[in-house]
Scaffold this motif. Structure first.
Motif, mmCIF file in Angstrom:
data_model
loop_
_atom_site.group_PDB
_atom_site.id
_atom_site.type_symbol
_atom_site.label_atom_id
_atom_site.label_comp_id
_atom_site.label_asym_id
_atom_site.label_seq_id
_atom_site.Cartn_x
_atom_site.Cartn_y
_atom_site.Cartn_z
ATOM 1 N N GLU A 1 0.828 -1.205 0.000
ATOM 2 C CA GLU A 1 0.000 0.000 0.000
ATOM 3 C C GLU A 1 0.865 1.258 0.000
ATOM 4 O O GLU A 1 0.573 2.225 -0.696
ATOM 5 N N SER A 2 1.932 1.240 0.772
ATOM 6 C CA SER A 2 2.845 2.385 0.825
ATOM 7 C C SER A 2 3.517 2.604 -0.525
ATOM 8 O O SER A 2 3.664 3.744 -0.978
ATOM 9 N N LYS A 3 3.933 1.521 -1.164
ATOM 10 C CA LYS A 3 4.549 1.627 -2.495
ATOM 11 C C LYS A 3 3.561 2.213 -3.502
ATOM 12 O O LYS A 3 3.915 3.050 -4.321
ATOM 13 N N LYS A 4 2.300 1.764 -3.415
ATOM 14 C CA LYS A 4 1.273 2.266 -4.331
ATOM 15 C C LYS A 4 1.054 3.755 -4.121
ATOM 16 O O LYS A 4 0.994 4.527 -5.091
ATOM 17 N N ILE A 5 0.983 4.190 -2.897
ATOM 18 C CA ILE A 5 0.818 5.605 -2.610
ATOM 19 C C ILE A 5 1.999 6.399 -3.138
ATOM 20 O O ILE A 5 1.842 7.449 -3.768
ATOM 21 N N PHE A 6 3.205 5.878 -2.910
ATOM 22 C CA PHE A 6 4.393 6.565 -3.359
ATOM 23 C C PHE A 6 4.476 6.630 -4.883
ATOM 24 O O PHE A 6 4.834 7.650 -5.461
ATOM 25 N N SER A 7 4.118 5.554 -5.559
ATOM 26 C CA SER A 7 4.183 5.532 -7.023
ATOM 27 C C SER A 7 3.126 6.435 -7.643
ATOM 28 O O SER A 7 3.316 6.986 -8.733
ATOM 29 N N ASP A 8 1.988 6.602 -6.983
ATOM 30 C CA ASP A 8 0.920 7.462 -7.489
ATOM 31 C C ASP A 8 1.174 8.941 -7.185
ATOM 32 O O ASP A 8 0.466 9.797 -7.677
ATOM 33 N N PHE A 9 2.164 9.236 -6.378
ATOM 34 C CA PHE A 9 2.444 10.604 -5.972
ATOM 35 C C PHE A 9 3.063 11.375 -7.138
ATOM 36 O O PHE A 9 3.969 10.920 -7.815
ATOM 37 N N CYS A 10 2.524 12.569 -7.363
ATOM 38 C CA CYS A 10 3.032 13.416 -8.445
ATOM 39 C C CYS A 10 3.075 14.855 -7.950
ATOM 40 O O CYS A 10 2.103 15.366 -7.395
ATOM 41 N N LEU A 11 4.198 15.520 -8.154
ATOM 42 C CA LEU A 11 4.340 16.889 -7.666
ATOM 43 C C LEU A 11 3.559 17.901 -8.482
ATOM 44 O O LEU A 11 3.121 18.925 -7.972
ATOM 45 N N SER A 12 3.355 17.662 -9.753
ATOM 46 C CA SER A 12 2.678 18.667 -10.587
ATOM 47 C C SER A 12 1.198 18.515 -10.621
ATOM 48 O O SER A 12 0.536 17.711 -10.210
#
Length: 95
Positions: A84-95
Motif C-alpha cells: 500500500e505504501s509503495k502504491k501511494i508513493f508511485s501514485d504521488f506526483c508533484l505537478s
C-alpha cells in the motif's frame, strides 16, 4: 504532600528511619500519589470530554489499552502495508 496526608509527618518519617523502612515508605507513598493523580486525571477527562460512554465503559477502554502489550503484525499484514505504501508513493506526483 506529606503534610496534606498527615498532621505531623515527622513522627512517621522518624519511625520509618528507625525501622529502616524509609525507602520502602517513600516508594509506596509515591506509588499511591501517582495512582491517585492518574485516577483523578481520568475522572476529569471523562467528565469533561467523553460523552458517549459510561464511566465503567471508559475505564474498561482505558485499561484495555494500557496493558502495554501490542499485537505484532503478521507477515501478511506487513507485506500488505508495504505494498500500500509503495502504491501511494508511485501514485504521488508533484505537478
Amino acid at each position: 504532600m506529606l503534610f496534606k496526608r498527615y498532621a505531623n509527618p515527622m513522627i512517621i518519617l522518624e519511625q520509618m528511619i528507625r525501622t529502616q523502612r524509609f525507602s520502602e515508605f517513600i516508594n509506596e507513598f509515591v506509588r499511591i500519589q501517582n495512582e491517585e493523580l492518574e485516577d483523578r486525571t481520568q475522572w476529569e477527562f471523562w467528565l469533561h470530554r467523553v460523552f458517549d460512554k459510561s464511566w465503567a465503559q471508559f475505564l474498561e477502554a482505558v485499561e484495555g489499552n494500557s496493558s502495554g502489550v501490542e499485537k505484532m503484525p503478521t507477515q501478511d499484514e506487513l507485506e500488505h502495508t508495504v505494498m500500500e505504501s509503495k502504491k501511494i508513493f508511485s501514485d504521488f506526483c508533484l505537478s
